[in-house]
Design a protein around this motif. Structure first.
Motif, mmCIF file in Angstrom:
data_model
loop_
_atom_site.group_PDB
_atom_site.id
_atom_site.type_symbol
_atom_site.label_atom_id
_atom_site.label_comp_id
_atom_site.label_asym_id
_atom_site.label_seq_id
_atom_site.Cartn_x
_atom_site.Cartn_y
_atom_site.Cartn_z
ATOM 1 N N VAL A 16 8.941 -7.619 0.625
ATOM 2 C CA VAL A 16 7.551 -8.041 0.500
ATOM 3 C C VAL A 16 7.147 -7.915 -0.962
ATOM 4 O O VAL A 16 7.280 -6.846 -1.563
ATOM 5 C CB VAL A 16 6.627 -7.205 1.396
ATOM 6 C CG1 VAL A 16 5.158 -7.481 1.071
ATOM 7 C CG2 VAL A 16 6.903 -7.507 2.861
ATOM 8 N N ILE A 17 6.669 -9.015 -1.526
ATOM 9 C CA ILE A 17 6.271 -9.062 -2.931
ATOM 10 C C ILE A 17 4.803 -9.472 -2.996
ATOM 11 O O ILE A 17 4.394 -10.459 -2.383
ATOM 12 C CB ILE A 17 7.133 -10.061 -3.719
ATOM 13 C CG1 ILE A 17 8.606 -9.621 -3.685
ATOM 14 C CG2 ILE A 17 6.648 -10.191 -5.159
ATOM 15 C CD1 ILE A 17 9.557 -10.625 -4.313
ATOM 16 N N PHE A 86 9.494 -3.162 -0.778
ATOM 17 C CA PHE A 86 8.134 -3.541 -1.166
ATOM 18 C C PHE A 86 8.008 -3.482 -2.679
ATOM 19 O O PHE A 86 8.320 -2.464 -3.306
ATOM 20 C CB PHE A 86 7.109 -2.610 -0.516
ATOM 21 C CG PHE A 86 5.684 -2.891 -0.917
ATOM 22 C CD1 PHE A 86 5.064 -4.078 -0.560
ATOM 23 C CD2 PHE A 86 4.964 -1.964 -1.652
ATOM 24 C CE1 PHE A 86 3.747 -4.338 -0.929
ATOM 25 C CE2 PHE A 86 3.651 -2.196 -2.029
ATOM 26 C CZ PHE A 86 3.033 -3.393 -1.663
ATOM 27 N N ILE A 87 7.563 -4.592 -3.268
ATOM 28 C CA ILE A 87 7.374 -4.673 -4.719
ATOM 29 C C ILE A 87 5.947 -5.135 -4.985
ATOM 30 O O ILE A 87 5.520 -6.181 -4.480
ATOM 31 C CB ILE A 87 8.369 -5.657 -5.363
ATOM 32 C CG1 ILE A 87 9.809 -5.249 -5.049
ATOM 33 C CG2 ILE A 87 8.154 -5.728 -6.870
ATOM 34 C CD1 ILE A 87 10.844 -6.256 -5.556
ATOM 35 N N GLU A 114 12.577 1.008 2.561
ATOM 36 C CA GLU A 114 13.499 1.867 1.810
ATOM 37 C C GLU A 114 13.296 1.787 0.301
ATOM 38 O O GLU A 114 13.552 2.740 -0.421
ATOM 39 C CB GLU A 114 14.950 1.490 2.151
ATOM 40 C CG GLU A 114 15.385 1.867 3.555
ATOM 41 C CD GLU A 114 15.083 0.781 4.573
ATOM 42 O OE1 GLU A 114 14.318 -0.149 4.240
ATOM 43 O OE2 GLU A 114 15.618 0.841 5.690
ATOM 44 N N VAL A 115 12.850 0.627 -0.196
ATOM 45 C CA VAL A 115 12.687 0.419 -1.642
ATOM 46 C C VAL A 115 11.211 0.215 -1.950
ATOM 47 O O VAL A 115 10.556 -0.630 -1.335
ATOM 48 C CB VAL A 115 13.495 -0.802 -2.123
ATOM 49 C CG1 VAL A 115 13.303 -1.013 -3.629
ATOM 50 C CG2 VAL A 115 14.970 -0.641 -1.786
ATOM 51 N N LEU A 116 10.683 0.994 -2.890
ATOM 52 C CA LEU A 116 9.289 0.887 -3.307
ATOM 53 C C LEU A 116 9.245 0.785 -4.830
ATOM 54 O O LEU A 116 9.667 1.715 -5.522
ATOM 55 C CB LEU A 116 8.492 2.109 -2.848
ATOM 56 C CG LEU A 116 8.376 2.342 -1.334
ATOM 57 C CD1 LEU A 116 7.757 3.703 -1.063
ATOM 58 C CD2 LEU A 116 7.572 1.240 -0.683
ATOM 59 N N ILE A 117 8.756 -0.342 -5.338
ATOM 60 C CA ILE A 117 8.745 -0.558 -6.787
ATOM 61 C C ILE A 117 7.352 -0.983 -7.244
ATOM 62 O O ILE A 117 6.769 -1.923 -6.703
ATOM 63 C CB ILE A 117 9.782 -1.622 -7.204
ATOM 64 C CG1 ILE A 117 11.183 -1.207 -6.749
ATOM 65 C CG2 ILE A 117 9.757 -1.822 -8.716
ATOM 66 C CD1 ILE A 117 12.255 -2.235 -7.078
ATOM 67 N N LEU A 118 6.837 -0.290 -8.237
ATOM 68 C CA LEU A 118 5.564 -0.622 -8.878
ATOM 69 C C LEU A 118 5.879 -1.333 -10.189
ATOM 70 O O LEU A 118 6.600 -0.792 -11.031
ATOM 71 C CB LEU A 118 4.750 0.646 -9.132
ATOM 72 C CG LEU A 118 3.399 0.465 -9.814
ATOM 73 C CD1 LEU A 118 2.396 -0.184 -8.856
ATOM 74 C CD2 LEU A 118 2.856 1.809 -10.311
ATOM 75 N N VAL A 119 5.348 -2.536 -10.368
ATOM 76 C CA VAL A 119 5.721 -3.366 -11.512
ATOM 77 C C VAL A 119 4.500 -3.709 -12.358
ATOM 78 O O VAL A 119 3.407 -3.947 -11.821
ATOM 79 C CB VAL A 119 6.385 -4.681 -11.049
ATOM 80 C CG1 VAL A 119 6.856 -5.506 -12.249
ATOM 81 C CG2 VAL A 119 7.549 -4.394 -10.111
ATOM 82 N N CYS A 120 4.685 -3.735 -13.659
ATOM 83 C CA CYS A 120 3.665 -4.247 -14.578
ATOM 84 C C CYS A 120 4.371 -4.879 -15.767
ATOM 85 O O CYS A 120 5.589 -4.766 -15.903
ATOM 86 C CB CYS A 120 2.722 -3.130 -15.044
ATOM 87 S SG CYS A 120 3.508 -1.849 -16.052
#
Length: 320
Positions: A16-17, A86-87, A114-120
């Motif tokens: 999910v993006i 989730f991104i 399982e994967v959680l990424i916070l992007v900027c």
């Protein structure tokens, strides 16, 4: 909402993006992950957009959906049942940039991807600082990734860190997907992983309560304890001399997971523990990371019963 027939038809796991920044579209992140100049035709269009992606590395292949979801209101049962990563992109240029991510936290807590990424784009001292972003990530178990960081890793570093979209792709490659198909030449030790992963996602188990490592250690059955080699016990003092007690516990857990059964739960815990240790190391000043990584590598080698003589002479020359 999707029908049961549609859910059965779309059994692939998804990433999910979403973007909380009006100036950055979620499908732009998809384009960068796919490393293409233009987006492919989406697999479906509803309130959300699905893009097909096949992860193909030297260990396995996995068909995954890159699912762009504009907001929490657009989540449906199909997405919820398929979500394994989730991104979220946020605007780091404004002080309240992280507030836009808050509505998603309840979704993440419920679905536990399982994967959680916070992007900027990059952290900003006049907006959301690096310290603030890292503290938020530690509090919510996310990994912070800057697409265009101001400070790039040292090219001469023996342990270079990946940045930008490359790091996102690496994290997604490191996940255990329910659609995984191991390649024959790398199937040793994980021969049953594909069926085990599929079984876990078809019959999800409740998330265990978070427990300290010491409590987990005390529940190891006598058979497992009996299988530990004498060299592992003898290495304890040497490990203590290399790393702090908390890192020592992490290393001992890694050693136990490495020596344990090649099942999905061990495999997932191994990746999780490695990520936790990486997050701890990321808080160190840049010049200390290499020395820390070297100490951890040496300590882990001894924790699994490796010979001290084989790692003598591999030091960078720095001493703590």
């Amino acid at each position: 909402m999707s029908t049961d027939g549609e859910d059965e038809k779309t059994a692939l796991p998804c990433v999910v993006i979403t973007s909380c920044d009006s100036g950055f579209r979620g499908d732009e992140l998809v384009r960068q992950i796919l490393c293409t100049s233009s987006l492919p035709e989406p697999a479906k269009r509803e309130d959300v957009i699905w893009y097909p992606w096949t992860i193909n590395n030297k260990y396995y292949t996995a068909d995954v959906g890159l699912c762009v979801v504009p907001s929490t209101f657009n989540m449906n049962s199909e997405v919820a049942q398929s979500m394994q990563a989730f991104i979220v992109y946020f605007d780091s240029k404004t002080k309240d940039g992280l507030n836009g991510v808050t509505p998603w936290l309840s979704v993440v807590d419920d679905l536990a991807p399982e994967v959680l990424i916070l992007v900027c784009d990059r952290v900003c001292e006049n907006g959301v600082s690096r310290h603030e972003a890292q503290q938020w990530c530690l509090a919510h178990a996310f990994e912070l990734v800057e697409l265009n960081p101001q400070e790039l890793p040292d090219e001469d570093d023996d342990f270079p860190e990946s940045t930008g979209v490359k790091r996102i792709v690496q994290a997604l490659n490191a996940n255990v997907w329910s659609s995984v198909e191991m390649k024959d030449e790398h199937n040793q030790g994980f021969g049953l992983m594909s069926s085990l992963v599929a079984s876990r996602h078809n019959n999800p188990r409740p998330m265990p309560e978070s427990q300290p490592f010491q409590a987990q250690s005390n529940t190891v059955d006598e058979k497992t304890e009996g299988q530990k080699t004498e060299s592992c016990h003898q290495s304890t003092e040497a490990v203590d001399s290399l790393v702090d007690p908390m890192t020592d516990m992490d290393i001992q857990e890694l050693a136990n997971l490495t020596a344990g059964d090649a099942d999905v739960e061990n495999f997932e815990r191994l990746f999780t523990k490695l990520k936790e240790m990486k997050d701890k190391a990321s808080s160190l000043p840049h010049e200390q990371r290499k020395l820390h990584a070297e100490k951890v590598a040496k300590a882990f080698w001894m924790a699994i019963g490796g010979d001290q003589d084989e790692i003598d002479g591999l030091s960078s020359g720095e001493e703590s």
